[in-house]
Scaffold this active site. Structure first.
Site, PDB file in Angstrom:
ATOM      1  N   HIS A  78      68.976  56.051  80.757  1.00  0.00           N
ATOM      2  CA  HIS A  78      68.435  54.921  81.515  1.00  0.00           C
ATOM      3  C   HIS A  78      67.227  54.294  80.825  1.00  0.00           C
ATOM      4  O   HIS A  78      66.778  53.213  81.220  1.00  0.00           O
ATOM      5  CB  HIS A  78      68.082  55.342  82.947  1.00  0.00           C
ATOM      6  CG  HIS A  78      66.824  56.144  83.069  1.00  0.00           C
ATOM      7  ND1 HIS A  78      66.830  57.507  83.230  1.00  0.00           N
ATOM      8  CD2 HIS A  78      65.527  55.780  83.039  1.00  0.00           C
ATOM      9  CE1 HIS A  78      65.578  57.944  83.315  1.00  0.00           C
ATOM     10  NE2 HIS A  78      64.776  56.920  83.198  1.00  0.00           N
ATOM     11  N   ASP A 120      72.914  61.265  82.128  1.00  0.00           N
ATOM     12  CA  ASP A 120      71.732  60.456  81.832  1.00  0.00           C
ATOM     13  C   ASP A 120      71.012  61.031  80.608  1.00  0.00           C
ATOM     14  O   ASP A 120      69.910  61.570  80.692  1.00  0.00           O
ATOM     15  CB  ASP A 120      70.806  60.435  83.047  1.00  0.00           C
ATOM     16  CG  ASP A 120      69.642  59.464  82.874  1.00  0.00           C
ATOM     17  OD1 ASP A 120      69.689  58.657  81.925  1.00  0.00           O
ATOM     18  OD2 ASP A 120      68.699  59.516  83.691  1.00  0.00           O
ATOM     19  N   SER A 218      60.241  59.972  82.006  1.00  0.00           N
ATOM     20  CA  SER A 218      61.687  59.929  81.875  1.00  0.00           C
ATOM     21  C   SER A 218      62.161  60.277  80.474  1.00  0.00           C
ATOM     22  O   SER A 218      61.612  59.792  79.477  1.00  0.00           O
ATOM     23  CB  SER A 218      62.205  58.530  82.211  1.00  0.00           C
ATOM     24  OG  SER A 218      62.068  58.262  83.576  1.00  0.00           O
TER      25      SER A 218
END
Length: 316
Positions: A78, A120, A218
């Site tokens: 992402h 992801d 992230s």
């Protein structure tokens, strides 16, 4: 800031379809900007920590990654879609004396990444290889059969969102998947239900809350200590808020992708390093009631015999 990992749905009443389009920036609200409840890391604690920067945002950190070879960094899928690859850079070392950086040559999100944040994970080939030093070293790639014990406790680290110059880390327990799924669906509300967990994901978090990764972390390292070094076990993916009570976070399950990663490393004309997962300095966990556990590098079970000694070593 277009990267939105670790998020809170700010307008629950709006809901999202199932399956839904990814939430827009305006429908998300951040609660904090860095590791929550953690300890400030010393130089050399986590030498595989990489920070992703985007040229249009100057020196601001947008995501993170785990260094596994001189030219390959593991991150989150992402973190790729909203940014031009030729404007991305990864940095490592992160002090004046040890700082290194390299532009991204190739960014490859997993082909099966989807709106449920399954798979992801992304792999990044660097234009210029990192040089191994005391403060820039790789984490170990896990074996495909490495499944960290539900009784295990591992470490997530990160700088958080923005041009932060302070790396922090926190110990988090692994969650049994069925329990994680149940909690997310029962407490997440209408906008959260419908993000089913699959084999590409696992959960970790501190049940009372107060300890977690957050925005800007992230793609960053979730590493487990094994009898053969620290292993790259997960990449920060998503969570309902940050450090919420009874709200574990979800991580990409790196061991699942070993063959894919090995193929990518070969395509990058790179190779697995001889040594890995051994920082120059042992991290401190302060007064935390948690300490990392020692796992078997082959299967992720608690390492028998040395486990108690290892935990006490980190507690003292």
């Amino acid at each position: 800031m277009k990267s939105f990992k670790f998020f809170v749905f700010s307008n629950r009443e709006k809901g999202f379809g199932f399956p839904f389009d990814r939430p827009s920036k305006d429908s998300l609200e951040r609660m904090d900007t860095r590791i929550i409840g953690g300890e400030v890391s010393d130089l050399g604690n986590w030498p595989w920590q990489a920070a992703m920067l985007y040229a249009k945002y100057g020196s601001h950190i947008i995501c993170a990654g785990t260094i596994v070879t001189k030219k390959v960094v593991i991150g989150a899928a992402h973190c790729v879609g909203n940014f031009e690859t030729n404007l991305l850079t990864f940095s490592a070392g992160h002090t004046e004396e040890s700082y290194q950086s390299s532009p991204v040559k190739r960014a490859v999100p997993h082909p099966d990444f989807n709106n449920f944040f399954h798979n992801d994970i992304a792999l990044f080939e660097l234009e210029k290889p990192f040089t191994w030093t005391e403060f820039v070293k790789p984490a170990c790639l896990p074996y495909s059969d490495f499944v960290p014990s539900d009784s295990g406790r591992c470490v997530v680290s990160g700088f958080g969102k923005g041009s932060n110059d302070r790396l922090t880390h926190v110990v988090l327990p692994l969650w049994e998947k069925a329990s994680c799924k149940s909690i997310l669906e029962s407490q997440g509300g209408a906008t959260w239900t419908g993000l089913p967990l699959d084999e590409s994901q696992f959960c970790a978090g501190y049940q009372p809350g107060g300890l977690d990764a957050c925005q800007g972390d992230s793609g960053g390292p979730f590493v487990c200590k094994t009898n053969q070094g620290w292993v790259a076990t997960g990449a920060v993916s998503y969570g309902y808020g940050c450090a919420e009570k009874n709200m574990p976070a979800v991580y990409a399950n790196i061991p699942l992708y070993r063959d894919w990663m090995l193929a990518f490393i070969g395509e990058s004309n790179d190779e697995i390093p001889d040594g890995c997962g051994e920082p120059v300095n042992k991290a401190s966990f302060g007064d935390s009631i948690l300490a990392p556990t020692l796992l078997d590098v082959e299967n992720g079970n608690l390492w028998e015999g040395e486990e108690h000694r290892f935990v006490q070593e980190y507690k003292n």
